[in-house]
Design an enzyme around this catalytic site. Structure first.
Site, PDB file in Angstrom:
ATOM      1  N   ASN A   9     -44.699  55.517  81.932  1.00 45.77           N
ATOM      2  CA  ASN A   9     -43.438  56.256  81.870  1.00 45.77           C
ATOM      3  C   ASN A   9     -42.689  55.779  80.624  1.00 45.77           C
ATOM      4  O   ASN A   9     -42.157  54.675  80.608  1.00 45.77           O
ATOM      5  CB  ASN A   9     -42.638  55.963  83.154  1.00 45.77           C
ATOM      6  CG  ASN A   9     -41.219  56.515  83.095  1.00 45.77           C
ATOM      7  OD1 ASN A   9     -40.910  57.360  82.249  1.00 45.77           O
ATOM      8  ND2 ASN A   9     -40.371  56.048  83.995  1.00 45.77           N
ATOM      9  N   LYS A  11     -39.992  56.844  79.393  1.00 48.15           N
ATOM     10  CA  LYS A  11     -38.536  56.984  79.522  1.00 48.15           C
ATOM     11  C   LYS A  11     -37.934  57.629  78.261  1.00 48.15           C
ATOM     12  O   LYS A  11     -38.569  58.484  77.658  1.00 48.15           O
ATOM     13  CB  LYS A  11     -37.890  55.627  79.815  1.00 48.15           C
ATOM     14  CG  LYS A  11     -38.576  54.904  80.964  1.00 48.15           C
ATOM     15  CD  LYS A  11     -37.768  53.761  81.496  1.00 48.15           C
ATOM     16  CE  LYS A  11     -38.594  52.997  82.511  1.00 48.15           C
ATOM     17  NZ  LYS A  11     -37.821  52.105  83.341  1.00 48.15           N
ATOM     18  N   HIS A  97     -37.521  59.290  90.213  1.00 43.87           N
ATOM     19  CA  HIS A  97     -37.470  57.932  89.660  1.00 43.87           C
ATOM     20  C   HIS A  97     -36.102  57.319  89.988  1.00 43.87           C
ATOM     21  O   HIS A  97     -35.089  58.020  89.999  1.00 43.87           O
ATOM     22  CB  HIS A  97     -37.691  57.975  88.148  1.00 43.87           C
ATOM     23  CG  HIS A  97     -37.916  56.620  87.562  1.00 43.87           C
ATOM     24  ND1 HIS A  97     -36.884  55.767  87.283  1.00 43.87           N
ATOM     25  CD2 HIS A  97     -39.054  55.961  87.250  1.00 43.87           C
ATOM     26  CE1 HIS A  97     -37.378  54.640  86.804  1.00 43.87           C
ATOM     27  NE2 HIS A  97     -38.689  54.726  86.780  1.00 43.87           N
ATOM     28  N   GLU A  99     -34.113  55.666  88.300  1.00 43.19           N
ATOM     29  CA  GLU A  99     -33.076  55.880  87.279  1.00 43.19           C
ATOM     30  C   GLU A  99     -32.453  57.261  87.436  1.00 43.19           C
ATOM     31  O   GLU A  99     -31.267  57.451  87.169  1.00 43.19           O
ATOM     32  CB  GLU A  99     -33.678  55.689  85.876  1.00 43.19           C
ATOM     33  CG  GLU A  99     -33.915  54.207  85.604  1.00 43.19           C
ATOM     34  CD  GLU A  99     -35.064  53.895  84.681  1.00 43.19           C
ATOM     35  OE1 GLU A  99     -35.532  54.794  83.955  1.00 43.19           O
ATOM     36  OE2 GLU A  99     -35.523  52.723  84.693  1.00 43.19           O
ATOM     37  N   GLU A 169     -41.602  51.694  94.027  1.00 50.69           N
ATOM     38  CA  GLU A 169     -40.947  51.017  92.915  1.00 50.69           C
ATOM     39  C   GLU A 169     -39.675  50.331  93.398  1.00 50.69           C
ATOM     40  O   GLU A 169     -38.601  50.960  93.438  1.00 50.69           O
ATOM     41  CB  GLU A 169     -40.588  52.026  91.833  1.00 50.69           C
ATOM     42  CG  GLU A 169     -41.785  52.710  91.204  1.00 50.69           C
ATOM     43  CD  GLU A 169     -41.527  53.033  89.750  1.00 50.69           C
ATOM     44  OE1 GLU A 169     -42.246  52.498  88.907  1.00 50.69           O
ATOM     45  OE2 GLU A 169     -40.586  53.780  89.459  1.00 50.69           O
ATOM     46  N   GLY A 175     -37.866  47.088  85.064  1.00 50.50           N
ATOM     47  CA  GLY A 175     -37.274  46.696  83.786  1.00 50.50           C
ATOM     48  C   GLY A 175     -36.596  45.340  83.810  1.00 50.50           C
ATOM     49  O   GLY A 175     -35.861  44.991  82.884  1.00 50.50           O
ATOM     50  N   SER A 215     -42.147  46.158  86.525  1.00 51.11           N
ATOM     51  CA  SER A 215     -42.541  45.055  85.642  1.00 51.11           C
ATOM     52  C   SER A 215     -44.027  44.721  85.712  1.00 51.11           C
ATOM     53  O   SER A 215     -44.413  43.546  85.700  1.00 51.11           O
ATOM     54  CB  SER A 215     -41.684  43.816  85.925  1.00 51.11           C
ATOM     55  OG  SER A 215     -40.321  44.105  85.678  1.00 51.11           O
TER      56      SER A 215
HETATM   57  C1  PEP Z   1     -40.640  52.423  85.691  1.00 45.67           C
HETATM   58  O1  PEP Z   1     -39.862  52.844  84.872  1.00 45.67           O
HETATM   59  O2  PEP Z   1     -41.105  53.192  86.547  1.00 45.67           O
HETATM   60  C2  PEP Z   1     -40.991  51.006  85.660  1.00 45.67           C
HETATM   61  C3  PEP Z   1     -41.732  50.520  86.621  1.00 45.67           C
HETATM   62  O3  PEP Z   1     -40.512  50.268  84.613  1.00 45.67           O
HETATM   63  P1  PEP Z   1     -40.947  48.765  84.205  1.00 45.67           P
HETATM   64  O4  PEP Z   1     -42.450  48.733  84.210  1.00 45.67           O
HETATM   65  O5  PEP Z   1     -40.368  48.554  82.854  1.00 45.67           O
HETATM   66  O6  PEP Z   1     -40.391  47.859  85.244  1.00 45.67           O
END
Ligand code: PEP
Length: 256
Positions: A9, A11, A97, A99, A169, A175, A215
């Site tokens: 992703n 973003k 997601h 976000e 998630e 992040g 992460s």
């Molecule tokens: C994501 O944006 O779905 C995500 C898991 O980000 P990150 O890997 O940076 O934690």
């Protein structure tokens, strides 16, 4: 056995030229991987979809988008529909997601509408679910995960459920560099599979792929993938560099 699926992703990162560079780098790095062994998905920003689609033609990677609207067209300024994503060559779309839930008012209801629209256009939806830190610390993880899964999949038939990918998630791990431990992720993902088994049946629940996201890095990908209910990863930050995303894919293969 469920085929692993790893999605990047991107973003709101990567201009068109940067996206071209990253997609080409991954193509060079990963060309030996047999698409029978793993599904690899790149989700660039909308502005780079066309160029990345071209690079991915005849490759072992597929194109995904990061969001969509549930209507096909209309007066919805700034939105992109499933019809348009299909038109551009996308095969996957991330829906719900955290976000989007946190900053743009996404709810289970809008997730559910988008999910139905994605299926209508034969896009594979990646539905994101997961608790935030306060919810985990107040022992609400299972309640939140259940709410996201059941709300998102409302009125989805067993046959359609088989076309969906779920990404667990935990928001506190996105992040932040703070990965869920393999056993924390496994516990939540096993719980998701139990919800699906009750809602549909065991065979269906065993067939649906559930990714972990939060992460994921080259160093922790293999230990996460070893867990029985982790079928892949949704990767944010580490998907923005050829070396790290390619390493996550290579390290995830053949570990089960
Ligand atoms: C994501 O944006 O779905 C995500 C898991 O980000 P990150 O890997 O940076 O934690």
């Amino acid at each position: 056995m469920r085929k692993p699926i790893i999605a990047g992703n991107w973003k709101m990162y990567k201009t068109i030229s940067q996206a071209i560079e990253l997609a080409n780098g991954l193509k060079r790095e990963l060309y030996k991987i047999d698409p029978q062994d793993i599904d690899i998905v790149l989700c660039p920003p909308f502005t780079a979809l066309t160029e990345v689609a071209e690079i991915l033609t005849d490759s072992n990677m597929s194109l995904g988008a990061q969001d969509m609207h549930w209507e096909d067209e209309g007066a919805f300024t700034g939105e992109i529909s499933g019809l348009f994503l299909k038109d551009i060559g996308a095969k996957y779309v991330i829906i719900g997601h955290s976000e989007r839930r946190q900053f743009f008012g996404e709810t289970n209801e809008t997730v559910n509408k988008k999910l139905k629209a994605a299926l209508k256009h034969e896009l594979t939806p990646i539905i994101c679910v997961g608790e935030n830190l306060a919810e985990r610390e107040s022992n609400k993880t299972f309640a939140i995960v259940r709410n996201h899964v059941e709300g998102g999949l409302k009125d989805i038939s067993q046959q359609d459920a088989l076309k969906i990918i779920i990404a667990y998630e935990p928001v506190w791990a996105i992040g932040t560099g703070k990965t869920a431990t393999p056993s924390q992720a496994q516990e939540a993902q096993k719980f998701i599979r139990e919800i699906l088994a009750k809602r549909y049946n065991n065979e269906t629940a065993q067939a649906i792929r559930i990714q972990y996201g939060g992460s994921v890095k080259p160093e922790n990908a293999a230990e996460l993938m070893k867990e029985p209910d982790i079928d892949g990863a949704l990767v944010g930050g580490a998907s923005l560099k050829t070396e790290s995303f390619a390493a996550i894919i290579k390290n995830s293969m053949g570990v089960k």
